[in-house]
Design an enzyme around this catalytic site. Structure first.
Site, PDB file in Angstrom:
ATOM      1  N   ASN A 143       1.033  -9.218   5.349  1.00  0.00           N
ATOM      2  CA  ASN A 143       1.663  -8.401   4.535  1.00  0.00           C
ATOM      3  C   ASN A 143       2.428  -6.889   5.548  1.00  0.00           C
ATOM      4  OD1 ASN A 143       2.526  -6.615   2.457  1.00  0.00           O
ATOM      5  ND2 ASN A 143       0.303  -6.044   1.780  1.00  0.00           N
TER       6      ASN A 143
ATOM      7  N   LYS B 260       3.926  -4.619   4.348  1.00  0.00           N
ATOM      8  CA  LYS B 260       3.858  -3.265   3.504  1.00  0.00           C
ATOM      9  C   LYS B 260       5.228  -2.667   3.818  1.00  0.00           C
ATOM     10  CE  LYS B 260      -1.052  -3.346   3.586  1.00  0.00           C
ATOM     11  NZ  LYS B 260      -2.219  -2.464   3.593  1.00  0.00           N
TER      12      LYS B 260
ATOM     13  N   HIS C 217      -1.263  -6.057  -5.510  1.00  0.00           N
ATOM     14  CA  HIS C 217      -2.070  -5.423  -4.271  1.00  0.00           C
ATOM     15  C   HIS C 217      -2.663  -4.181  -4.520  1.00  0.00           C
ATOM     16  CE1 HIS C 217      -2.489  -3.754  -0.317  1.00  0.00           C
ATOM     17  NE2 HIS C 217      -2.397  -4.924   0.066  1.00  0.00           N
TER      18      HIS C 217
ATOM     19  N   GLU D 176      -2.542  -1.223  -3.165  1.00  0.00           N
ATOM     20  CA  GLU D 176      -1.564  -0.152  -3.399  1.00  0.00           C
ATOM     21  C   GLU D 176      -0.928  -0.355  -4.612  1.00  0.00           C
ATOM     22  OE1 GLU D 176      -0.284  -1.314   0.742  1.00  0.00           O
ATOM     23  OE2 GLU D 176      -2.526  -0.645   1.304  1.00  0.00           O
TER      24      GLU D 176
ATOM     25  N   GLU E 124      -9.426  -8.245  -1.382  1.00  0.00           N
ATOM     26  CA  GLU E 124      -9.196  -7.231  -0.305  1.00  0.00           C
ATOM     27  C   GLU E 124      -9.899  -5.957  -1.186  1.00  0.00           C
ATOM     28  OE1 GLU E 124      -5.372  -7.770   1.781  1.00  0.00           O
ATOM     29  OE2 GLU E 124      -4.575  -7.128  -0.117  1.00  0.00           O
TER      30      GLU E 124
ATOM     31  N   GLY F  20      -6.697  -1.095   5.915  1.00  0.00           N
ATOM     32  CA  GLY F  20      -6.322   0.089   6.808  1.00  0.00           C
ATOM     33  C   GLY F  20      -7.317   0.948   7.403  1.00  0.00           C
TER      34      GLY F  20
ATOM     35  N   SER G 218      -8.520  -5.124   7.269  1.00  0.00           N
ATOM     36  CA  SER G 218      -8.763  -4.659   8.424  1.00  0.00           C
ATOM     37  C   SER G 218      -9.073  -6.054   9.486  1.00  0.00           C
ATOM     38  CB  SER G 218      -9.884  -3.508   8.939  1.00  0.00           C
ATOM     39  OG  SER G 218      -9.547  -2.393   8.278  1.00  0.00           O
TER      40      SER G 218
HETATM   41  P1  13P Z   1      -4.850  -3.970   6.793  1.00  0.00           P
HETATM   42  O1  13P Z   1      -4.860  -5.270   7.682  1.00  0.00           O
HETATM   43  O2  13P Z   1      -4.035  -3.101   7.477  1.00  0.00           O
HETATM   44  O3  13P Z   1      -6.284  -3.467   6.631  1.00  0.00           O
HETATM   45  O4  13P Z   1      -4.265  -3.970   5.480  1.00  0.00           O
HETATM   46  C1  13P Z   1      -4.741  -5.434   4.575  1.00  0.00           C
HETATM   47  C2  13P Z   1      -3.961  -5.422   3.481  1.00  0.00           C
HETATM   48  O5  13P Z   1      -3.855  -4.646   2.584  1.00  0.00           O
HETATM   49  C3  13P Z   1      -3.182  -6.655   3.398  1.00  0.00           C
HETATM   50  O6  13P Z   1      -2.613  -6.838   2.289  1.00  0.00           O
END
Ligand code: 13P
Length: 249
Positions: free
Chosen positions: A13, A15, A97, A99, A167, A173, A212
């Site tokens: 992803n 983002k 997701h 976010e 997740e 992150g 992460s």
């Molecule tokens: P990170 O791997 O940067 O923590 O993000 C995970 C994520 O949200 C994947 O969709």
């Protein structure tokens, strides 16, 4: 069915990251000969790069949108529809997701509706769920992810087109990965929920972990019996992604 009988699935992803130059760099290290045949790989660029990435990557690598709306077309400024994605050769979409849920206010109900609509139009869906740190600390993890999964499950008839991504929000992150045992515990409870729909759905649906994941921790997570792959954020922009795709080798 063991984890290895469910094909390992690794999503990248991206983002809201990248530009043409950096994306060309990613395409360079995503050469199929670098990637295990035992893993299904899907990358998810920002909307404006979807068609470019789809055209540049070999068909063995899937491409996913990071979102889509629950209508075919119309007055929905800023949205894209599953039909538009299919029109440019994009067959996967990430929905729900954290976010989208936490920054853009998407409810369980909306996520469920989007999942149902995307599936009805022939898309394959990476459906995301996960608890906040406050929910984990309050001992509510299982209840929260069960509630989120139910809102999705109510809209799914064909589970072979769905990958569930767990997740935990506190691990996204932050560099704070769930331990393999913490992740396994939630994955096992999610599989139990899926098995209550049917034993086949429980046995066959892939449940992947995100938060992460990196080249250093991917192997110990991949060793857990109910972790069927990963949804990778930051590390999917780097050659480390190849190591993660190959984590079970
Ligand atoms: P990170 O791997 O940067 O923590 O993000 C995970 C994520 O949200 C994947 O969709």
């Amino acid at each position: 069915m063991s984890a290895r009988e469910r094909k390992f699935f690794v999503g990248g992803n991206w983002k809201m990251n990248g530009d043409t130059a950096s994306i060309n760099g990613i395409i360079e290290f995503m050469k199929p000969e670098n990637l295990s045949d035992d893993s299904e790989v899907v990358v998810s660029p920002p909307t404006c790069y979807l068609q470019y990435v789809r055209q540049k990557l070999p068909v063995s690598i899937g491409v996913a949108a990071q979102n889509c709306y629950k209508a075919e077309k119309g007055a929905f400024t800023g949205e894209v529809s599953p039909l538009m994605l299919k029109d440019i050769g994009v067959n996967w979409v990430i929905l729900g997701h954290s976010e989208r849920r936490n920054i853009f206010g998407e409810s369980d109900e909306l996520v469920g509706e989007k999942v149902g609509f995307a599936l009805s139009k022939g898309m394959r869906v990476i459906a995301c769920i996960g608890e906040l740190l406050s929910e984990r600390e309050a001992g509510k993890t299982e209840a929260v992810v069960a509630r989120q999964l139910k809102a999705i499950a109510d809209n799914v008839s064909n589970w072979s087109d769905v990958v569930v991504a767990y997740e935990p929000v506190w691990a996204i992150g932050t560099g704070k990965t769930a331990t393999p045992e913490q992740a396994q515990e939630v994955h096992a409870s999610l599989r139990k929920t899926l098995s209550s729909i049917s034993s086949q759905i429980g046995a066959q649906t892939r449940i992947i972990y995100g938060g992460s994941v990196n080249a250093g921790n991917c192997r110990s997570l991949a060793a857990m019996s109910d972790i069927d792959g990963f949804l990778v954020g930051g590390a999917s922009l780097k050659p480390d992604f190849v190591t993660i795709v190959n984590a079970q080798d």
